[in-house]
Each structure stands twice: as C-alpha cells, then as structure tokens.
Scaffold this motif. Structure first.
Motif, PDB file in Angstrom:
ATOM      1  N   ALA A  95       0.828  -1.203   0.000  1.00  0.00           N
ATOM      2  CA  ALA A  95       0.000   0.000   0.000  1.00  0.00           C
ATOM      3  C   ALA A  95       0.866   1.258   0.000  1.00  0.00           C
ATOM      4  CB  ALA A  95      -0.917  -0.016   1.227  1.00  0.00           C
ATOM      5  N   ARG A  96       0.219   2.412  -0.001  1.00  0.00           N
ATOM      6  CA  ARG A  96       0.941   3.691   0.023  1.00  0.00           C
ATOM      7  C   ARG A  96       1.484   4.007   1.412  1.00  0.00           C
ATOM      8  NH1 ARG A  96      -2.790   3.951  -3.932  1.00  0.00           N
ATOM      9  NH2 ARG A  96      -2.210   5.055  -5.868  1.00  0.00           N
ATOM     10  N   SER A  97       0.844   3.488   2.424  1.00  0.00           N
ATOM     11  CA  SER A  97       1.272   3.700   3.799  1.00  0.00           C
ATOM     12  C   SER A  97       1.883   2.417   4.347  1.00  0.00           C
ATOM     13  CB  SER A  97       0.071   4.100   4.664  1.00  0.00           C
ATOM     14  OG  SER A  97       0.349   3.929   6.036  1.00  0.00           O
ATOM     15  N   ALA A  98       2.960   2.549   5.111  1.00  0.00           N
ATOM     16  CA  ALA A  98       3.615   1.370   5.675  1.00  0.00           C
ATOM     17  C   ALA A  98       2.648   0.544   6.520  1.00  0.00           C
ATOM     18  CB  ALA A  98       4.813   1.801   6.518  1.00  0.00           C
ATOM     19  N   PHE A  99       1.773   1.223   7.258  1.00  0.00           N
ATOM     20  CA  PHE A  99       0.883   0.502   8.170  1.00  0.00           C
ATOM     21  C   PHE A  99      -0.360  -0.045   7.476  1.00  0.00           C
ATOM     22  CE2 PHE A  99       3.670   2.265  11.223  1.00  0.00           C
ATOM     23  CZ  PHE A  99       3.548   1.487  12.364  1.00  0.00           C
ATOM     24  N   ASN A 100      -0.533   0.216   6.195  1.00  0.00           N
ATOM     25  CA  ASN A 100      -1.646  -0.360   5.439  1.00  0.00           C
ATOM     26  C   ASN A 100      -1.211  -1.557   4.601  1.00  0.00           C
ATOM     27  OD1 ASN A 100      -3.811   1.142   6.339  1.00  0.00           O
ATOM     28  ND2 ASN A 100      -3.520   2.768   4.829  1.00  0.00           N
ATOM     29  N   HIS A 101       0.067  -1.918   4.672  1.00  0.00           N
ATOM     30  CA  HIS A 101       0.500  -3.138   3.999  1.00  0.00           C
ATOM     31  C   HIS A 101      -0.160  -4.334   4.690  1.00  0.00           C
ATOM     32  CE1 HIS A 101       3.374  -0.543   2.124  1.00  0.00           C
ATOM     33  NE2 HIS A 101       3.992  -1.543   1.501  1.00  0.00           N
ATOM     34  N   THR A 102      -0.491  -5.340   3.907  1.00  0.00           N
ATOM     35  CA  THR A 102      -1.153  -6.517   4.475  1.00  0.00           C
ATOM     36  C   THR A 102      -0.835  -7.738   3.617  1.00  0.00           C
ATOM     37  OG1 THR A 102      -3.286  -7.372   5.251  1.00  0.00           O
ATOM     38  CG2 THR A 102      -3.321  -6.078   3.211  1.00  0.00           C
ATOM     39  N   MET A 103      -1.577  -8.785   3.776  1.00  0.00           N
ATOM     40  CA  MET A 103      -1.390 -10.015   3.014  1.00  0.00           C
ATOM     41  C   MET A 103      -2.744 -10.562   2.594  1.00  0.00           C
ATOM     42  SD  MET A 103       1.466 -12.005   5.323  1.00  0.00           S
ATOM     43  CE  MET A 103       2.948 -11.157   5.894  1.00  0.00           C
ATOM     44  N   ASN A 104      -2.747 -11.260   1.486  1.00  0.00           N
ATOM     45  CA  ASN A 104      -3.930 -12.022   1.080  1.00  0.00           C
ATOM     46  C   ASN A 104      -3.722 -13.472   1.511  1.00  0.00           C
ATOM     47  OD1 ASN A 104      -5.201  -9.835  -0.058  1.00  0.00           O
ATOM     48  ND2 ASN A 104      -4.476 -10.252  -2.139  1.00  0.00           N
ATOM     49  N   GLY A 171      -6.555  -5.901  -3.668  1.00  0.00           N
ATOM     50  CA  GLY A 171      -5.458  -4.957  -3.531  1.00  0.00           C
ATOM     51  C   GLY A 171      -5.492  -4.186  -2.228  1.00  0.00           C
ATOM     52  N   PRO A 172      -4.601  -3.192  -2.110  1.00  0.00           N
ATOM     53  CA  PRO A 172      -4.505  -2.417  -0.876  1.00  0.00           C
ATOM     54  C   PRO A 172      -5.707  -1.501  -0.667  1.00  0.00           C
ATOM     55  CG  PRO A 172      -3.085  -1.483  -2.559  1.00  0.00           C
ATOM     56  CD  PRO A 172      -3.609  -2.765  -3.110  1.00  0.00           C
ATOM     57  N   LEU A 173      -5.967  -1.203   0.589  1.00  0.00           N
ATOM     58  CA  LEU A 173      -7.007  -0.244   0.954  1.00  0.00           C
ATOM     59  C   LEU A 173      -6.305   0.976   1.548  1.00  0.00           C
ATOM     60  CD1 LEU A 173      -9.617  -2.653   2.577  1.00  0.00           C
ATOM     61  CD2 LEU A 173      -9.602  -1.724   0.244  1.00  0.00           C
ATOM     62  N   ASP A 174      -6.048   1.975   0.691  1.00  0.00           N
ATOM     63  CA  ASP A 174      -5.309   3.161   1.113  1.00  0.00           C
ATOM     64  C   ASP A 174      -6.228   4.199   1.750  1.00  0.00           C
ATOM     65  OD1 ASP A 174      -2.470   2.837   0.325  1.00  0.00           O
ATOM     66  OD2 ASP A 174      -3.321   2.561  -1.682  1.00  0.00           O
ATOM     67  N   VAL A 183       4.003   6.125  -5.109  1.00  0.00           N
ATOM     68  CA  VAL A 183       4.752   4.895  -4.860  1.00  0.00           C
ATOM     69  C   VAL A 183       3.987   3.747  -5.504  1.00  0.00           C
ATOM     70  CG1 VAL A 183       3.583   4.388  -2.666  1.00  0.00           C
ATOM     71  CG2 VAL A 183       5.890   3.483  -3.076  1.00  0.00           C
ATOM     72  N   TRP A 184       4.715   2.714  -5.915  1.00  0.00           N
ATOM     73  CA  TRP A 184       4.046   1.579  -6.553  1.00  0.00           C
ATOM     74  C   TRP A 184       3.182   0.859  -5.523  1.00  0.00           C
ATOM     75  CZ3 TRP A 184       3.410  -3.674  -6.127  1.00  0.00           C
ATOM     76  CH2 TRP A 184       2.907  -4.339  -7.264  1.00  0.00           C
ATOM     77  N   THR A 185       1.963   0.511  -5.902  1.00  0.00           N
ATOM     78  CA  THR A 185       1.056  -0.256  -5.049  1.00  0.00           C
ATOM     79  C   THR A 185       0.527  -1.454  -5.827  1.00  0.00           C
ATOM     80  OG1 THR A 185      -0.863   1.062  -5.715  1.00  0.00           O
ATOM     81  CG2 THR A 185       0.344   1.786  -3.760  1.00  0.00           C
ATOM     82  N   GLY A 186       0.174  -2.491  -5.097  1.00  0.00           N
ATOM     83  CA  GLY A 186      -0.362  -3.674  -5.756  1.00  0.00           C
ATOM     84  C   GLY A 186      -0.099  -4.934  -4.953  1.00  0.00           C
ATOM     85  N   GLU A 187      -0.117  -6.057  -5.643  1.00  0.00           N
ATOM     86  CA  GLU A 187       0.026  -7.362  -5.001  1.00  0.00           C
ATOM     87  C   GLU A 187       1.262  -8.091  -5.528  1.00  0.00           C
ATOM     88  OE1 GLU A 187      -3.765  -9.607  -5.074  1.00  0.00           O
ATOM     89  OE2 GLU A 187      -4.618  -7.753  -5.900  1.00  0.00           O
ATOM     90  N   LEU A 188       1.954  -8.771  -4.640  1.00  0.00           N
ATOM     91  CA  LEU A 188       3.062  -9.661  -4.996  1.00  0.00           C
ATOM     92  C   LEU A 188       2.584 -11.082  -4.722  1.00  0.00           C
ATOM     93  CD1 LEU A 188       6.077  -7.735  -3.394  1.00  0.00           C
ATOM     94  CD2 LEU A 188       5.201  -7.577  -5.735  1.00  0.00           C
ATOM     95  N   PRO A 189       2.063 -11.761  -5.747  1.00  0.00           N
ATOM     96  CA  PRO A 189       1.426 -13.062  -5.529  1.00  0.00           C
ATOM     97  C   PRO A 189       2.430 -14.172  -5.221  1.00  0.00           C
ATOM     98  CG  PRO A 189       0.718 -12.033  -7.594  1.00  0.00           C
ATOM     99  CD  PRO A 189       1.927 -11.301  -7.133  1.00  0.00           C
ATOM    100  N   PHE A 190       1.970 -15.119  -4.460  1.00  0.00           N
ATOM    101  CA  PHE A 190       2.664 -16.389  -4.297  1.00  0.00           C
ATOM    102  C   PHE A 190       1.945 -17.398  -5.179  1.00  0.00           C
ATOM    103  CE2 PHE A 190       3.883 -14.311  -0.357  1.00  0.00           C
ATOM    104  CZ  PHE A 190       5.221 -14.647  -0.251  1.00  0.00           C
ATOM    105  N   THR A 191       2.640 -17.981  -6.134  1.00  0.00           N
ATOM    106  CA  THR A 191       2.026 -18.991  -6.988  1.00  0.00           C
ATOM    107  C   THR A 191       2.302 -20.364  -6.372  1.00  0.00           C
ATOM    108  OG1 THR A 191       4.009 -19.085  -8.366  1.00  0.00           O
ATOM    109  CG2 THR A 191       2.242 -17.601  -9.059  1.00  0.00           C
ATOM    110  N   HIS A 192       1.245 -21.079  -6.086  1.00  0.00           N
ATOM    111  CA  HIS A 192       1.379 -22.393  -5.478  1.00  0.00           C
ATOM    112  C   HIS A 192       1.533 -23.437  -6.579  1.00  0.00           C
ATOM    113  CE1 HIS A 192       0.307 -20.626  -1.609  1.00  0.00           C
ATOM    114  NE2 HIS A 192      -0.589 -19.932  -2.282  1.00  0.00           N
TER     115      HIS A 192
END
Length: 219
Positions: A95-104, A171-174, A183-192
């Motif tokens: 996300a745009r804010s450090a404290f709004n980063h999360t995980m799916n 995606g992020p909730l800014d 700043v770049w925002t989005g998802e970094l997926p883990f492919t299983h």
C-alpha cells in the motif's frame, strides 16, 4: 436472500476485521482440502506446543495420524481440547502507507476434542483416504499396510463443527490522505505451483497418470 452462517461458539467469533470472516462449511472444507499440513496447539506438563502434522478431511471431520508413542497424540486424547490452524498465503499487498500493507490469505481455526478412530475398518479406510489425497489411485498400486503397521499407528479425528474461516483477497485499501503519495502499489502473488515428478534412482516403473498430472494441476 441467503443468510450468512453464524459463529458456532463465542471463541470462534472473529472480532478483528470481522468482515473477512466466514462460518460457512463450504469455505472451511475448501481450505482444509487444499492443505497437506495443519498446526495443532496443545499444552502438557512441559508447556505449550504447536506442532505441524499431515491432515486430511473425510466428510465433517479432520483427520491426523501418528505413532502410538506420539506425545502429541497421547495428549490430544487425554486433554480437554485443542486448536487446529491451517493457513494458505496468497500474496503480499503493498500500500501507500507502511501501516496499510497486508497479506492475502485463506485461514481456518478449528476447536474441539480429538477422538481416536478405534474401529479397525474405519482406521484402514481413513489411512486409505490419506493415500488417495496424496495421489489418487495409488492405494491400489502400493503394498498395503500390514497388521503390525496398523497396530502401531493411531488415527485421530476432530469434528469441523466449531470453526471459523478468515480470508482476504484483492489490492490495498489506502487512506484518502495517502492517495497523492507516489509509490508503486499492488500485489506480490505467491504462486502455489507444482514441479514435474522426479523418479527415484531405483524406480523401475513407468510414470503413472497421477504423477504425470501433478505439475499440471493447481495446488
């Protein structure tokens, strides 16, 4: 109008970000069926423990197994309850804010009391179901368990009726005040993903269909 399922107990009610929770059995079954490992929390005279172990589902129960001498299995039979967790991590969310980063993720917590599968026929059927989960069709090809092996193995199961699912996607909730921050925002997926089957050096058989299909099936 479909009414959402309610928490089966007070301890399964999700309070933090409750909108991500689900109490539907279908959602729970999907998470359990996608897992090969679960983590089981319990306590004994030496303290608290959380141990990973293989798991599988038959109808409305989650099953585990181990040696008759397993400390965990002995404690689960003697104790008043346990908590089982399963988590699948799908992506990092930037996300745009450090404290709004999360995980799916997709996660489940199961509470209850394990019980021993004491009936010999049910024990055999449960272990065959595990083999079918690992590689459908392989049970008919391998040497079946001997009486000695089954006698040395304990199979336990826990009902799935006291459980909760929590999962996030997207995606992020800014915050509105952060939207101008560049700043770049989005998802970094883990492919299983699954790799191609690797034959053992001493293997003498052709690749069976379930092994050939392993790398093309979704995890």
């Amino acid at each position: 109008m479909t009414v959402a399922a309610l928490p089966p107990s007070a301890r399964t009610r999700v309070r933090r970000v409750a909108e991500l929770a689900s109490y539907e059995q279908a959602a729970l079954h999907a998470i359990v069926d996608a897992a090969y490992l679960c983590h089981i929390a319990f306590r004994d005279a030496h303290g608290s423990h959380c141990i990973p172990t293989a798991c599988w589902r038959i109808d409305d129960h989650l099953y585990i197994h181990g040696s008759n001498g397993s400390r965990m299995l002995k404690q689960l039979l003697a104790d008043t309850g346990a908590c089982v967790t399963i988590t699948h991590l799908d992506a990092l969310v930037l996300a745009r804010s450090a404290f709004n980063h999360t995980m799916n993720y997709r996660s489940a917590m199961i509470y209850g009391q394990f019980e021993k599968v004491a009936d010999t026929g049910q024990q055999h059927a449960a272990m065959e179901a595990l083999m079918d989960k690992l590689a459908p069709g392989r049970q008919t090809q391998v040497r079946g368990g001997s009486a000695k092996e089954y006698a040395a193995t304990t199979v336990l199961r826990i009902a799935l009726d006291e459980s909760a699912v929590k999962q996030r996607a997207g995606g992020p909730l800014d915050d509105a005040g952060d939207m101008a921050h560049v700043v770049w925002t989005g998802e970094l997926p883990f492919t299983h993903g699954r790799g191609a089957a690797i034959a053992d050096a001493l293997n003498t058989c052709e690749l069976p269909p379930y092994a050939a299909a392993w790398s093309t099936e979704s995890a």
